[in-house]
Design an enzyme around this catalytic site. Structure first.
Site, mmCIF file in Angstrom:
data_model
loop_
_atom_site.group_PDB
_atom_site.id
_atom_site.type_symbol
_atom_site.label_atom_id
_atom_site.label_comp_id
_atom_site.label_asym_id
_atom_site.label_seq_id
_atom_site.Cartn_x
_atom_site.Cartn_y
_atom_site.Cartn_z
ATOM 1 N N HIS A 25 77.472 18.823 45.962
ATOM 2 C CA HIS A 25 76.175 18.152 45.798
ATOM 3 C C HIS A 25 75.948 17.566 44.397
ATOM 4 C CE1 HIS A 25 75.096 22.322 45.004
ATOM 5 N NE2 HIS A 25 75.065 22.633 46.253
ATOM 6 N N HIS A 79 74.392 35.884 49.700
ATOM 7 C CA HIS A 79 73.803 34.555 49.481
ATOM 8 C C HIS A 79 74.043 33.709 50.729
ATOM 9 C CE1 HIS A 79 72.646 30.885 47.673
ATOM 10 N NE2 HIS A 79 73.757 30.562 47.035
ATOM 11 N N GLU A 81 73.649 30.287 51.101
ATOM 12 C CA GLU A 81 74.103 28.899 51.007
ATOM 13 C C GLU A 81 75.411 28.761 51.805
ATOM 14 O OE1 GLU A 81 74.222 27.074 47.084
ATOM 15 O OE2 GLU A 81 74.335 25.094 48.026
ATOM 16 N N ASP A 83 78.243 27.496 51.629
ATOM 17 C CA ASP A 83 79.598 27.705 51.094
ATOM 18 C C ASP A 83 80.003 29.173 51.212
ATOM 19 O OD1 ASP A 83 77.543 27.947 49.142
ATOM 20 O OD2 ASP A 83 78.965 27.805 47.495
ATOM 21 N N HIS A 146 71.517 31.877 43.105
ATOM 22 C CA HIS A 146 71.181 30.489 42.902
ATOM 23 C C HIS A 146 70.069 29.994 43.827
ATOM 24 C CE1 HIS A 146 72.988 26.431 44.387
ATOM 25 N NE2 HIS A 146 72.193 26.136 43.384
ATOM 26 N N ASP A 165 76.996 33.875 43.247
ATOM 27 C CA ASP A 165 77.214 32.650 42.458
ATOM 28 C C ASP A 165 77.289 32.933 40.949
ATOM 29 O OD1 ASP A 165 77.399 30.742 44.451
ATOM 30 O OD2 ASP A 165 75.286 30.190 44.391
ATOM 31 N N TYR A 193 80.090 25.062 35.173
ATOM 32 C CA TYR A 193 79.408 25.649 36.328
ATOM 33 C C TYR A 193 77.984 26.064 35.939
ATOM 34 C CZ TYR A 193 78.841 29.070 40.187
ATOM 35 O OH TYR A 193 78.390 29.792 41.264
ATOM 36 N N HIS A 226 82.911 32.533 43.375
ATOM 37 C CA HIS A 226 83.703 31.326 43.091
ATOM 38 C C HIS A 226 84.626 31.608 41.906
ATOM 39 C CE1 HIS A 226 81.308 28.664 45.642
ATOM 40 N NE2 HIS A 226 80.204 29.053 45.045
HETATM 41 FE FE1 FEO Z 1 74.678 28.767 45.892
HETATM 42 FE FE2 FEO Z 1 78.108 29.114 45.903
HETATM 43 O O1 FEO Z 1 76.395 28.784 46.607
#
Ligand code: FEO
Length: 398
Positions: A25, A79, A81, A83, A146, A165, A193, A226
């Site tokens: 994004h 989380h 989201e 991903d 996040h 995150d 990041y 991540h």
């Molecule tokens: Fe807020 Fe890695 O997703």
């Protein structure tokens, strides 16, 4: 290539590496990313997080190397989201977990995304503990880090913080631990990041670090969802977050420009000349050459941001409008700034950029410098003078 790694005895990385993603994004993930998930083999076999939907088979493949997925008892969703939760619906169908642990906002977010009222949700809050057998998991809600639903999971006996995150990096590697990669490159990814994902939540990060310090958690390892796991000196990334969240600025100016026929570029270079006279470090970034997310990384520790665009059709150049929209959303604080640009006959760009800087609560030092068509010697002298003024203001403000 190793795709299965024991993080701690009985705790395995079972995530997926996304080598080819190039946009997150608006963030240029030009080195890919990973979606980390962790499988804990205990009396209650527990999976922490899933992965992005197209990579679900990578997750399953890694789990199968250890156990049948249907043997998993608990699923923790730190989380929602996509991903991290994109494959959760299919995984729940396969696993049929006894319990799905999530934060209160996490339950709502799971319902809003997957519309499954029948799942065995177990809502947990900060400080709440769950026994897996030999291990105890403590949950820490981290709202807006996040998303509102975000939380972290701390495995007490292993002093392992699964940090979702937080403390991550978008970097696809075959290595899984920070001591296996170049530390400078790793920290550069972590900084990018932070600047592009967590910067708007700097105040919350400061509070989180203070709260976690009060909880007096022993931390031996930090495993984000991540990138690389912080095994060697994990508190180095906490210290970096402490500094970045305070947005500590250096004697540094970031000049961002987009130019039509190189006149605005000439102005940018002349402003840079004025700035370097008093020892200010310069980053000069051309929107034709530099990605917005790399520019924001440079903004993190810059005291001044000086923005230039030619005027096109009574506005600024479109790449600059994109840049300012992106920057505004990330809410940088404590900056000073100014606008500049070349124009042909109307010259609105500098006024529009100045307005945008003011909306971002950046302290604007002048009403901006506009020059018609190609700058002459006198015009360039004004640019150098503007650079000198900003350089002086940077020193006074630090
Ligand atoms: Fe807020 Fe890695 O997703």
């Amino acid at each position: 290539m190793r795709t299965l790694v024991e993080v701690k005895k009985g705790i395995n990385w079972v995530g997926a590496v996304d080598w080819t993603i190039r946009d997150f994004h608006g963030y240029s993930t030009n080195k890919g990313t990973t979606y980390n998930a962790f499988l804990v083999l205990d009396d209650k076999i527990t999976l922490f997080d899933t992965v992005k939907k197209p990579l679900k088979n990578d997750l399953l493949h890694n789990i199968y190397k250890l156990i049948e997925p249907s043997k998993i008892d608990y699923l923790v969703v730190n989380h929602v989201e996509p991903d991290h939760s994109g494959s959760v619906a299919e995984m729940v169908d396969i696993i049929k977990p006894e319990k799905i642990f999530c934060s209160p906002k996490g339950k709502q977010a799971l319902l809003d995304h997957y519309h499954r009222e029948d799942w065995p949700y177990e809502v947990v809050g900060t400080g709440q503990e769950v026994s897996l057998g030999k291990r105890t998991v403590q949950f820490i809600e981290t709202r807006m880090l996040h998303w509102p639903d975000s939380m972290m999971s701390y495995i007490k006996e292993d002093a392992l913080l699964i940090s979702s995150d937080g403390f991550g990096q978008h970097w696809a590697t075959s290595e899984r631990f920070n001591d296996q990669v170049d530390s400078w490159e790793l920290m550069a990814h972590a900084k990018k990041y932070f600047a592009n994902i967590l910067l708007p939540y700097s105040q919350l990060i400061k509070k989180l670090i203070a709260d976690v310090q009060k909880m007096d958690l022993k931390i031996d390892m930090i495993a984000p969802d991540h990138g690389l796991i912080w095994r060697d000196n994990p508190l180095q990334i906490v210290s970096a977050y402490d500094e970045w969240s305070k947005q500590v600025a250096k004697q540094k100016a970031l000049i961002i420009f987009d130019t039509m026929w190189h006149s605005t570029e000439m102005m940018a270079k002349a402003i840079a000349d004025g700035l370097v006279e008093n020892g200010t470090s310069i980053k000069l970034m051309d929107l034709c050459a530099d990605h917005r997310s790399d520019i924001i990384t440079q903004l993190l520790d810059a005291k001044a941001v000086i923005i230039g665009s030619a005027t096109l059709n009574n506005g600024m150049l479109p790449r600059m409008a994109d840049m300012l929209c992106y920057m505004k959303g990330l809410r940088p604080v404590g900056k000073i700034g100014a606008a500049f640009g070349s124009y042909g006959w109307s010259g609105e760009a500098v006024k529009l950029i100045t307005k945008s800087l003011e909306e971002m609560k950046i302290k604007v030092l002048s009403q901006g410098l506009s020059l018609q068509f190609v700058p002459d010697h006198e015009g360039l002298r004004k640019c150098v003078e503007l650079g000198r003024e900003i350089g002086k203001a940077i020193k006074e403000d630090l």
